[in-house]
Structures are given as C-alpha cells and as structure tokens.
Design a protein around this motif. Structure first.
Motif, mmCIF file in Angstrom:
data_model
loop_
_atom_site.group_PDB
_atom_site.id
_atom_site.type_symbol
_atom_site.label_atom_id
_atom_site.label_comp_id
_atom_site.label_asym_id
_atom_site.label_seq_id
_atom_site.Cartn_x
_atom_site.Cartn_y
_atom_site.Cartn_z
ATOM 1 N N GLN A 49 1.978 -4.961 3.011
ATOM 2 C CA GLN A 49 1.981 -3.919 4.029
ATOM 3 C C GLN A 49 2.733 -4.395 5.275
ATOM 4 N N TYR A 107 5.066 -0.076 0.179
ATOM 5 C CA TYR A 107 5.556 1.289 0.253
ATOM 6 C C TYR A 107 6.630 1.543 -0.802
ATOM 7 N N LYS A 110 4.791 1.677 -4.092
ATOM 8 C CA LYS A 110 4.113 2.971 -4.195
ATOM 9 C C LYS A 110 5.067 4.040 -4.704
ATOM 10 N N GLN A 111 6.298 4.047 -4.211
ATOM 11 C CA GLN A 111 7.290 5.017 -4.676
ATOM 12 C C GLN A 111 7.528 4.883 -6.171
#
Length: 262
Positions: A49, A107, A110-111
């Motif tokens: 993160q 992130y 996650k995509q």
C-alpha cells in the motif's frame, strides 16, 4: 527498526540516472545472502500500500534491462543493484536477462485480480463469472497464476519476472540456456526461485514459475516480517477478499515457497 520511507522523490530518473541512483546503494552483501531479522517492517509496505515512484528506496528500471510491462517499472535499489551485477555476468556469457515485470503495488495487483474476478479478463480461457460462481473456487482458479492483492511478493520490490511468462519457453532452445544459467548462477547474486515445481518440498502455493526470481537478502526479511505482522483479516479491500480466510492464503500462498528461499 526498519520502516520504509514514503517521502516524495523528484521526477522519475532516466536510465542513466537510475544507474547512478543504485550505485549509491551498499554493494556488500554477506556470502550467505542473509541479513539480521529486523524488529519490524511497516505493514503498509508489506501489503503493497504505497507508491514506489514516490519512495526513495526505489529506482526506475533502465530500458536496457526491461521490456513489456517492465518498462517504467521500479525495484528496490538494492535488488536492482544486484540484478545489474547479475545482468552483466550473464551478458558476458552470452545470456540476456530482461525484466518483464517488477514491483506491483496493492492497487496494480487489485486491477489484475478484479479484471479476472469480474470476467473482464479470461483466466486460462475461462470467464470466471460464467463458469465459477462459487467465490472460493473462483479465487482458487485465479490463484493458479495471480496473487491476491496484499499477498504478492511483487509488492516488496524484491521480485522480478524474467524473459517470458511460460514455463515451456524455458524448456528448450534459448530459454533453456537462460534458465540453466539462472539455476547455476542466480544464487551468486542473491537471487532464488521461490516457485519451483510442486512436490514434497513445496506442496502448496502457486504453480511453478521459472521466470520468477526473488532477491533473497531483502525478501527473506520481508517474508518473516509478513508472517509475524500480517493477519488474514488484513487481506481486504478488493472483490473476492472473503475467500482469503477459507483458502488460508498466508500459509498456503505467501509462505508456500521453496524452503531455500525462506
């Protein structure tokens, strides 16, 4: 205590600037490629993160060392310095090592994960929304090739994918020579293959990935910190996260690597 810096850096370095940046990193590593265990590592870092482009511990990979999604990607400076040394050693023996993928934060992961979860991207030729309504089984299928966000070694800036994404490439011709060179020499530069063929020594986790190599002086420390600090309830914030607990992804996937890489 080891806590990663999240301070903003200047504009992303050019290829030559990247080489200058990594030259500042300490170049001495113990012969065993081991480091003392840190008291702690920032949990946000372990979970990916953060933005590597704004973290002063990271450097952009030069174009001469990358291709595809590896272009413009980042690595931890120490891991990149070790890779450049390995690249030069391989090049001297007629072997070219090209980074195809490197740091992927939460992130980005996650995509990738949600594109497969939602059927926008096929998983081994399947639209999982249509073929696999059960969430645990859907997650299990994605885990054949992709990590859940928050559980990928690529979050740490220690792991790279080299040359191709198919095991078959490394079983014949040029790819076979590249893989044999890595098996014989990567350890001299601190790199190991975490996802070897499954068997008695590695019964759980992802399928074999001959392209995936990990810079162990850092990755060993981060893995120990992850196992000590991250709990299953922290794996959240994406579609299908409820499958993390029944699949025990920390034990079976994060820790499901070859013993030599622990």
């Amino acid at each position: 205590m080891l806590v990663m810096s999240f301070g903003c850096s200047s504009n992303a370095p050019s290829s030559s600037a990247a080489m200058a940046v990594i030259a500042e990193t300490d170049s001495v590593v113990s012969p065993q490629f081991l480091k003392p265990m840190s008291d702690s590592v920032a949990v946000e870092y372990l979970l990916g993160q953060f933005d590597p482009a704004k973290d002063t511990n990271f450097a952009m990979i030069a174009n001469q060392h990358s291709a595809g999604s590896g272009r413009g990607a980042y690595l931890h400076k120490e891991a990149y310095k070790a890779f450049v040394d390995m690249y030069d050693a391989a090049k001297a023996e007629g072997i070219t090592l090209t980074i195809r993928s490197a740091t992927r934060n939460f992130y980005r992961q996650k995509q990738i994960w949600e594109s497969k979860w939602n059927g926008k991207r096929l998983q081994n030729g399947e639209n999982l929304v249509q073929t696999t309504p059960d969430p645990v089984e859907r997650a299990r299928k994605i885990l054949h090739t992709s990590s859940m966000p928050g559980t990928s070694r690529h979050h740490w800036g220690t792991d790279i994918d080299l040359n191709a994404f198919e095991n078959s490439y490394f079983k014949a011709g040029k790819g076979k020579a590249e893989y044999e060179w890595l098996v014989a020499n990567a350890g001299k530069h601190g790199f190991g293959q975490p996802y070897t063929e499954k068997g008695e020594q590695r019964p759980n986790g992802y399928e074999e990935e001959r392209w995936h190599w990990s810079y162990l002086p850092l990755a060993r420390t981060y893995l120990k910190a992850y196992e000590a600090q991250v709990s299953i309830d922290m794996i959240k914030g994406f579609a299908g996260a409820e499958s993390a607990k029944p699949l025990d992804v920390i034990v079976n996937y994060v820790s499901g690597i070859h013993p030599s890489c622990k």
